[in-house]
Design an enzyme around this catalytic site. Structure first.
Site, PDB file in Angstrom:
ATOM      1  NE  ARG A 153       7.696  -3.804   3.368  1.00 24.07           N
ATOM      2  CZ  ARG A 153       6.899  -5.061   3.286  1.00 24.07           C
ATOM      3  NH1 ARG A 153       7.014  -4.997   1.484  1.00 24.07           N
ATOM      4  NH2 ARG A 153       7.772  -5.274   3.872  1.00 24.07           N
ATOM      5  CB  CYS A 173       5.088  -4.417   7.309  1.00 19.18           C
ATOM      6  SG  CYS A 173       6.344  -2.798   8.003  1.00 19.18           S
TER       7      CYS A 173
END
Length: 126
Positions: free
Chosen positions: A92, A87
Site C-alpha cells: 500500500r 504500511c
C-alpha cells in the site's frame, strides 16, 4: 531440487505482491535514518485500526484505501518536506508513493513495511 524451485517461486511471488518498485524504496536502516530527522514527515497509510495497534513515532495516519486519500494527503502534508511512507508490508505504501510522486511530493517507501520494521526490533508506539 523441487524444494529449491518452490522456494524461489515463493520468493518471486512475494516480491511481486509487494507492489511496484520505486527508486526511493528504502530498507529499515535507511528508513530509520529518515525518521530520525525531525524535518521528515512520517506517513502511515494503513487503516485507523491498524495504526492504533502500533505505529512509528510521529506518524500521521492517512489511509490510502480511503477514496479521499489524495485530497487528504494534499491538505495535511507539506509539499516542501520529505515524506517517509510505510504500511503493513510495503504494498500500500508503494501505491501511496506513486500517487504522491505524481503530485510532486518527495517520498520514500519502507520496503517490507512495519512488519520489516518490527522484525528489526525497531520501536513502535500506540
Amino acid at each position: 531440487m523441487k524444494k529449491i524451485v518452490a522456494t524461489l517461486l515463493s520468493a518471486l511471488a512475494m516480491m511481486t505482491a509487494c507492489g511496484q518498485k520505486s527508486a526511493n524504496d528504502t530498507d529499515v536502516k535507511q528508513f530509520a535514518g529518515l525518521v530520525a530527522d525531525s524535518s521528515v514527515v512520517v506517513l502511515d497509510v494503513r487503516t485507523a485500526e491498524e495504526f492504533a495497534e502500533g505505529h512509528i513515532a510521529r506518524a500521521i495516519n492517512i489511509d490510502v484505501k480511503d477514496d479521499n486519500f489524495l485530497s487528504n494527503a494534499k491538505r495535511q502534508l507539506p509539499q516542501d518536506k520529505t515524506i517517509a511512507v510505510y504500511c503493513r508490508s510495503g504494498r500500500r505504501s508503494a501505491k501511496a508513493c506513486g500517487l504522491l510522486e505524481k503530485e510532486g511530493f518527495k517520498v520514500y517507501n519502507l520496503l517490507g513495511g512495519i512488519m520489516a520494521w518490527q522484525a528489526e526490533e525497531m520501536p513502535v508506539e500506540q
